[in-house]
Design an enzyme around this catalytic site. Structure first.
Site, PDB file in Angstrom:
ATOM      1  N   ARG A  27      52.868   6.923  -9.346  1.00  0.00           N
ATOM      2  CA  ARG A  27      51.767   5.993  -9.075  1.00  0.00           C
ATOM      3  C   ARG A  27      50.593   6.689  -8.379  1.00  0.00           C
ATOM      4  O   ARG A  27      49.521   6.101  -8.239  1.00  0.00           O
ATOM      5  CB  ARG A  27      52.234   4.832  -8.190  1.00  0.00           C
ATOM      6  CG  ARG A  27      53.353   3.994  -8.793  1.00  0.00           C
ATOM      7  CD  ARG A  27      53.793   2.916  -7.821  1.00  0.00           C
ATOM      8  NE  ARG A  27      52.703   2.012  -7.549  1.00  0.00           N
ATOM      9  CZ  ARG A  27      52.395   0.953  -8.310  1.00  0.00           C
ATOM     10  NH1 ARG A  27      53.118   0.710  -9.397  1.00  0.00           N
ATOM     11  NH2 ARG A  27      51.372   0.180  -8.036  1.00  0.00           N
ATOM     12  N   TRP A  71      46.813   7.445  -4.605  1.00  0.00           N
ATOM     13  CA  TRP A  71      45.951   7.769  -5.740  1.00  0.00           C
ATOM     14  C   TRP A  71      44.561   7.371  -5.277  1.00  0.00           C
ATOM     15  O   TRP A  71      44.183   6.215  -5.269  1.00  0.00           O
ATOM     16  CB  TRP A  71      46.348   6.976  -6.984  1.00  0.00           C
ATOM     17  CG  TRP A  71      45.418   7.214  -8.129  1.00  0.00           C
ATOM     18  CD1 TRP A  71      44.366   6.446  -8.522  1.00  0.00           C
ATOM     19  CD2 TRP A  71      45.421   8.340  -9.017  1.00  0.00           C
ATOM     20  NE1 TRP A  71      43.729   7.015  -9.595  1.00  0.00           N
ATOM     21  CE2 TRP A  71      44.351   8.177  -9.920  1.00  0.00           C
ATOM     22  CE3 TRP A  71      46.249   9.452  -9.144  1.00  0.00           C
ATOM     23  CZ2 TRP A  71      44.071   9.096 -10.925  1.00  0.00           C
ATOM     24  CZ3 TRP A  71      45.965  10.367 -10.150  1.00  0.00           C
ATOM     25  CH2 TRP A  71      44.894  10.184 -11.018  1.00  0.00           C
ATOM     26  N   GLY A  98      45.514  -0.958  -3.669  1.00  0.00           N
ATOM     27  CA  GLY A  98      44.496  -1.863  -4.212  1.00  0.00           C
ATOM     28  C   GLY A  98      43.118  -1.389  -3.781  1.00  0.00           C
ATOM     29  O   GLY A  98      42.953  -0.235  -3.364  1.00  0.00           O
ATOM     30  N   LYS A 468      46.040  12.273 -31.577  1.00  0.00           N
ATOM     31  CA  LYS A 468      47.243  11.650 -31.004  1.00  0.00           C
ATOM     32  C   LYS A 468      48.448  11.925 -31.910  1.00  0.00           C
ATOM     33  O   LYS A 468      49.522  12.292 -31.456  1.00  0.00           O
ATOM     34  CB  LYS A 468      47.045  10.130 -30.822  1.00  0.00           C
ATOM     35  CG  LYS A 468      46.091   9.777 -29.682  1.00  0.00           C
ATOM     36  CD  LYS A 468      46.688   9.873 -28.319  1.00  0.00           C
ATOM     37  CE  LYS A 468      46.289  11.065 -27.481  1.00  0.00           C
ATOM     38  NZ  LYS A 468      44.935  11.413 -27.279  1.00  0.00           N
ATOM     39  N   HIS A 487      34.011  16.631 -50.876  1.00  0.00           N
ATOM     40  CA  HIS A 487      33.525  18.018 -50.738  1.00  0.00           C
ATOM     41  C   HIS A 487      34.645  18.980 -50.367  1.00  0.00           C
ATOM     42  O   HIS A 487      34.401  20.035 -49.797  1.00  0.00           O
ATOM     43  CB  HIS A 487      32.381  18.055 -49.723  1.00  0.00           C
ATOM     44  CG  HIS A 487      31.310  17.052 -50.047  1.00  0.00           C
ATOM     45  ND1 HIS A 487      30.426  17.200 -51.079  1.00  0.00           N
ATOM     46  CD2 HIS A 487      31.046  15.842 -49.491  1.00  0.00           C
ATOM     47  CE1 HIS A 487      29.626  16.139 -51.148  1.00  0.00           C
ATOM     48  NE2 HIS A 487      29.980  15.302 -50.202  1.00  0.00           N
TER      49      HIS A 487
HETATM   50  C1  AGP Z   1      44.739  14.511 -24.949  1.00  0.00           C
HETATM   51  O1  AGP Z   1      45.766  13.664 -25.239  1.00  0.00           O
HETATM   52  C2  AGP Z   1      45.161  15.826 -24.459  1.00  0.00           C
HETATM   53  N1  AGP Z   1      45.953  15.703 -23.321  1.00  0.00           N
HETATM   54  C3  AGP Z   1      44.014  16.828 -24.278  1.00  0.00           C
HETATM   55  O2  AGP Z   1      43.332  16.946 -25.490  1.00  0.00           O
HETATM   56  C4  AGP Z   1      43.002  16.447 -23.202  1.00  0.00           C
HETATM   57  O3  AGP Z   1      42.217  15.388 -23.615  1.00  0.00           O
HETATM   58  C5  AGP Z   1      42.106  17.656 -22.921  1.00  0.00           C
HETATM   59  O4  AGP Z   1      42.907  18.699 -22.453  1.00  0.00           O
HETATM   60  C6  AGP Z   1      41.008  17.322 -21.916  1.00  0.00           C
HETATM   61  O5  AGP Z   1      41.570  16.970 -20.687  1.00  0.00           O
HETATM   62  P1  AGP Z   1      40.639  16.327 -19.558  1.00  0.00           P
HETATM   63  O6  AGP Z   1      40.113  15.032 -20.069  1.00  0.00           O
HETATM   64  O7  AGP Z   1      41.559  16.162 -18.376  1.00  0.00           O
HETATM   65  O8  AGP Z   1      39.537  17.300 -19.256  1.00  0.00           O
END
Ligand code: AGP
Length: 591
Positions: A27, A71, A98, A468, A487
């Site tokens: 968390r 956090w 919070g 993803k 293309h």
């Molecule tokens: C995304 O799922 C990955 N973990 C990776 O592409 C990530 O977005 C990239 O390393 C950038 O990380 P950041 O946003 O912490 O700079």
């Protein structure tokens, strides 16, 4: 999203609390602290960073204590900003999860009454407010103090001179752990499962008092009974909130993340001070991976709503070929705030005289120290390597920034802001299609390659969807603007290469439907992502992932969540190690 714990019983409170905090580090883990009642005084320890080895720490003997793993949202990670926070006499200690949105005005009022503050946090006002009200009855003082608070709060309070804990729940989670002769109060059940699996989930407005022989709960000043439930989960399951993977849990946290990020920036108006854009002639985004795809969507939005020319650069390329930057605003998007390429790009941009803004999720991260101006996303800690909720939070900040920079009439901005306000509900409706998406994932999980296509804002959405799929299922997924297929990529089509097509109800709809027919003619299996009331598309494709209707400009959120679920269930079907994919790290801190 922090983790809080309180304990009263027969064990050493310091050991119980430190090991419980360790269970809550998913968390937040940028700093932690514990307070234990020892005689009529409080002994407090605070440290920056994660807890590490619990055996390393011990406080004075005591069986009553509170603890917190942080956090950071207000005040950078530091020992002084770590919780517990105390009153002027160090008699009252408070841990909080919070955001107190009116803390600034409360602080000024309390300082004008002579209270001395030591931290930059919103939380510290709570300890001083209770101090103001305290006349020997801690629960009464807490109940009076919370009447002054605005925002979200789960708090646990202790006093050096009384044998009790008082806790309050409002908009942040809080659970009582019911032991045999001992009681726990915590943000989440993983903290207590080493000791008991009997818990009480408190509801908003509940105030609980725990003492050595038991506890009582009040709501609206009246005593209330709450059901004791038995938690069927293992500790590991509980950390994932009952989800099989952190990634799925974090996708399901998206509606709340949108609410928290909107809460940060929206009141009557959009609370983003855009003075950093004064006199600029262009905007350049620098980022990596998913944050780069968010930047591409940012370009679509800002150019569409403001007319300001926008370029998007891979940070790793920008470092070696910095473009000319005179009246340039550079926006660096980074979830972690620690990605080496993005940090270096920010430094180079500054050297070239550009103003640098960062859109970042981690308070106190390096990016926040390099940037001239910081816009935080409120996604909370993201454990799974694959960025999901943090991407959506980045989009919400980009929507608000584009609207704030836009020259649109106020009424049009208001209309778009109203549509943004219902986004959490629309994402909840996307999540309702989870089962259908899982079935479709089963159909495509055996392929080793696939192509994502889109047009307009659909192109960066397709690129993020493909990323993803790549990073968690190891399927070689590529994304292309649909018009590019002829293309070259057309050559890849056929029974071995399914196509994921994003059909967005805007001016590209007709031509996109055409592209789908062309792809289908080459016998590729086609999965379309389309509006839930689009009756046309199903005639031309094998499967349709439905998403609720929204203004096409906001489809980046609904379509992306659907594609996150598709990648998740495909990877799960393939038995992949979803939260920690091979060869990847959550934050890439080397070039
Ligand atoms: C995304 O799922 C990955 N973990 C990776 O592409 C990530 O977005 C990239 O390393 C950038 O990380 P950041 O946003 O912490 O700079």
């Amino acid at each position: 999203m922090c983790g809080i714990v309180g304990y009263i019983g027969f064990r050493r409170a310091d050991q119980v609390i430190i090991s419980a905090l360790k269970r809550l580090e998913y968390r937040g883990y940028d700093s932690w602290g514990v307070a234990v009642k020892h005689g009529n005084s409080l002994e407090i320890i605070k440290r920056v960073g994660a807890i590490g080895d619990v055996e390393n720490y011990s406080l004075a003997e005591g069986n009553i204590g509170i603890g917190h793993t942080r956090w950071a949202t207000h005040g950078k990670p530091s020992e002084i900003n770590a919780h517990p926070h105390t009153d002027c006499d160090n008699k009252i200690a408070v841990v909080h999860n919070g955001i107190i949105s009116n803390f600034q005005s409360l602080r000024e009022e309390l300082e004008s009454r002579g209270h001395k503050f030591s931290s930059e946090t919103d939380t510290e006002v709570i300890a001083h407010l209770i101090e103001e009200e305290y006349r020997g009855d801690l629960k009464e003082a807490v109940m009076k103090a919370i009447k002054r608070l605005r925002g979200s709060y789960a708090i646990v309070v202790m006093h050096a001179e009384t044998e009790e804990l008082v806790a309050v729940k409002y908009k942040s989670p809080l659970v009582i752990g019911v032991g045999d002769g001992e009681w726990f109060i915590t943000s989440d059940v993983p903290a207590v499962l080493d000791y008991t699996n009997r818990v009480i989930y408190l509801v908003d407005g509940d105030v609980a008092k725990l003492w050595n022989d038991g506890f009582t709960i009040w709501n609206n000043g009246k005593e209330v009974e709450r059901k004791v439930e038995t938690v069927p989960w293992s500790i590991e399951d509980a950390e994932k909130g009952g989800y099989e993977h952190f990634m799925l849990k974090e996708i399901h946290e998206t509606p709340r993340v949108i609410e928290d990020t909107l809460f940060e920036y929206l009141s009557e108006d959009i609370k983003i001070d855009v003075s950093f854009s004064a006199g600029i002639s262009e905007i350049v985004f620098v980022a990596c991976g998913t944050s780069y795809h968010a930047s591409l969507i940012g370009k679509c939005l800002i150019e569409k709503l403001t007319g300001i020319p926008v370029r998007v650069e891979y940070a790793s390329e920008f470092i070696y070929n910095p473009p000319p930057m005179s009246r340039t605003l550079v926006i660096a998007i980074t979830q972690s705030g620690e990605t080496a390429d993005t940090l270096e790009a920010m430094r180079i941009a500054k050297k070239h005289g550009a103003r640098v803004v960062t859109i970042v999720n981690v308070l106190g991260s390096t990016a926040t120290r390099i940037a001239d101006y910081v816009l935080y996303t409120r996604a909370g800690p993201e454990i799974s390597v694959a960025a999901t909720k943090s991407f959506t939070a980045q989009l919400v900040v980009l929507y608000l920034l584009a609207l704030k920079l836009s020259k649109l009439p106020g009424s049009e901005i208001e209309k778009l802001v109203d549509e943004l306000r219902i986004m959490p509900e629309l994402v909840r409706r996307v999540l309702e299609y989870e089962e259908e998406i899982e079935q479709i994932a089963e159909e495509i999980a055996d392929f080793e390659g696939m192509i994502y296509i889109g047009r307009g804002i659909g192109v960066p959405i397709a690129m993020e969807g493909a990323l993803k799929m790549k990073e968690i299922s190891y399927i070689h997924a590529e994304a292309y603007p649909a018009g590019e297929l002829k293309h070259g990529p057309f050559a890849l089509l056929g029974r071995d290469t399914p196509v994921i097509a994003l059909l967005i109800p805007d001016k590209t709809y007709e031509i996109m439907l055409n592209n789908i027919k062309e792809v289908k003619a080459r016998e590729s299996l086609v999965v379309a992502v389309a509006d839930e009331d689009d009756a046309e598309v199903e005639k031309y494709v094998d499967f349709v992932i439905r998403v609720p209707k929204t203004n096409s400009v906001f489809t980046a959120i609904t379509y992306s969540v659907a594609l996150q679920l598709l990648a998740y269930y495909t990877a799960r079907k393939r038995g992949c190690e979803i939260d920690k994919p091979r060869n990847l790290a959550k934050s890439v801190t080397v070039e």
